[in-house]
Design an enzyme around this catalytic site. Structure first.
Site, PDB file in Angstrom:
ATOM      1  N   SER A 158      -0.136  63.137 -19.400  1.00  0.00           N
ATOM      2  CA  SER A 158       0.360  62.732 -20.718  1.00  0.00           C
ATOM      3  C   SER A 158       1.801  63.197 -20.850  1.00  0.00           C
ATOM      4  O   SER A 158       2.202  64.179 -20.208  1.00  0.00           O
ATOM      5  CB  SER A 158      -0.488  63.398 -21.814  1.00  0.00           C
ATOM      6  OG  SER A 158       0.143  63.239 -23.084  1.00  0.00           O
ATOM      7  N   TYR A 172      -4.663  70.839 -25.102  1.00  0.00           N
ATOM      8  CA  TYR A 172      -4.349  69.546 -24.478  1.00  0.00           C
ATOM      9  C   TYR A 172      -3.032  69.609 -23.705  1.00  0.00           C
ATOM     10  O   TYR A 172      -2.968  69.225 -22.532  1.00  0.00           O
ATOM     11  CB  TYR A 172      -4.302  68.475 -25.566  1.00  0.00           C
ATOM     12  CG  TYR A 172      -4.137  67.063 -25.051  1.00  0.00           C
ATOM     13  CD1 TYR A 172      -5.226  66.332 -24.588  1.00  0.00           C
ATOM     14  CD2 TYR A 172      -2.884  66.448 -25.026  1.00  0.00           C
ATOM     15  CE1 TYR A 172      -5.085  65.035 -24.109  1.00  0.00           C
ATOM     16  CE2 TYR A 172      -2.730  65.161 -24.558  1.00  0.00           C
ATOM     17  CZ  TYR A 172      -3.827  64.446 -24.104  1.00  0.00           C
ATOM     18  OH  TYR A 172      -3.675  63.165 -23.634  1.00  0.00           O
TER      19      TYR A 172
END
Ligand SMILES: NC(=O)c1ccc[n+]([C@@H]2O[C@H](COP(=O)([O-])OP(=O)(O)OC[C@H]3O[C@@H](n4cnc5c(N)ncnc54)[C@H](O)[C@@H]3O)[C@@H](O)[C@H]2O)c1
Length: 269
Positions: A158, A172
């Site tokens: 990401s 995350y």
């Protein structure tokens, strides 16, 4: 050749075999769809039985050679078995997309900001899926592809693994940053084996990961130079590039696909 056969041959995946974790939704489903629509055999490896059944059926109806396997990537033995099953389904395996991921957890500044109140269970859960699950998928892929002497492994990280991101939790960003490191190191370790490893770093895409979280279009206009959230169809070109012979000289790369969001964050204030 001076016609579209040049592109067709560069990106040809006809008859090849691929497995995609998290392949029954969002980004993984777009990857599976472009490969199946291009004539490859694709196995959807996903935790969600209903989605696996529905998406396998939908892609088959449009002519895709698609199989589905319900698997939890946090179970290393199950992932290894599912990757071998994908190879058996297609009669060969050419590439694996380690894509399954979740986004849960809190920020350092919200309610419960004190260190002893950090929700460690969210940390463990995200790490188990987004990092350990990717590692186990990578290992399972390498076990099949290395003896073949060729293949493609693609990890989904990401942009949150490359910079801070106020819209996700530290669990995350930490896991995604580790996936970037894992992909680069694996590429180095496997260089010369014929197996390449690359990392996709998506910015915001509308998928089920953010279901129920809608910051509003104004946020995308502010944080994404292209001014909007991405559609998963817009990831298909990069997926096909990384799956096909067109990427033969690419390994250890980290490829943002983010409407320019990273470029914006690099602009001095
Ligand atoms: N959507 C975004 O904005 C965005 C941005 C950057 C990175 N990503 C990454 O893209 C990847 C795909 O996410 P998405 O946005 O398509 O989400 P999504 O929720 O639409 O799809 C993820 C799929 O993974 C499956 N999955 C979840 N846990 C699993 C497990 N333990 N084992 C097997 N399958 C599991 C889910 O069932 C789901 O079908 C993730 O790694 C995510 O971190 C997404």
């Amino acid at each position: 050749m001076s016609d579209n056969r040049v592109a067709a041959s560069l990106f040809d995946v006809t008859g090849r075999g691929y497995a995609v974790t998290g392949g029954a939704s969002g980004i993984g489903l777009a990857v599976a769809e472009v490969l199946a629509d291009s004539g490859a055999h694709v196995a959807l490896l996903d935790l969600h039985p209903g989605r696996v059944e529905a998406e396998t059926a939908r892609l088959r109806e449009r002519g895709g050679k698609v199989t589905g396997h319900v698997v939890d990537v946090t179970d290393g033995d199950a992932v290894a078995a599912a990757v071998r099953a994908a190879e058996a389904d297609a009669g060969r395996l050419d590439g694996v997309f380690a894509n399954a991921g979740i986004s849960v957890g809190a920020s350092f500044t919200g309610p419960g900001w004190r260190v002893e109140e950090f929700p460690i269970d969210a940390w463990d859960t995200v790490r188990a899926v987004n990092l350990d699950g990717v590692l186990d998928t990578l290992r399972a892929a390498a076990a099949v592809l290395l003896p073949r002497g060729r293949g493609r492994i693609v990890l989904t990280a990401s942009t949150a693994g490359l910079r801070t991101d106020p819209m996700v939790a530290y669990s995350y960003t930490s896991a995604e940053a580790a996936v970037v490191g894992l992909g680069r190191q694996a590429a180095l370790d496997l260089a010369g084996s014929g197996v390449t490893v690359n990392v996709i770093a998506p910015g915001p895409f509308r998928t089920n990961i953010g279901a129920g979280f809608d910051p509003g279009e104004a946020v995308w206009r502010e944080t994404v130079p292209l001014g909007r959230i991405g559609h998963t169809d817009e990831l298909k070109g990069l997926a096909l590039l990384l799956a096909s012979d067109a990427s033969s000289y690419m390994t250890g790369g980290v490829y943002p696909i983010d409407g320019g969001a990273l470029a914006l964050s690099h602009t001095p204030a």
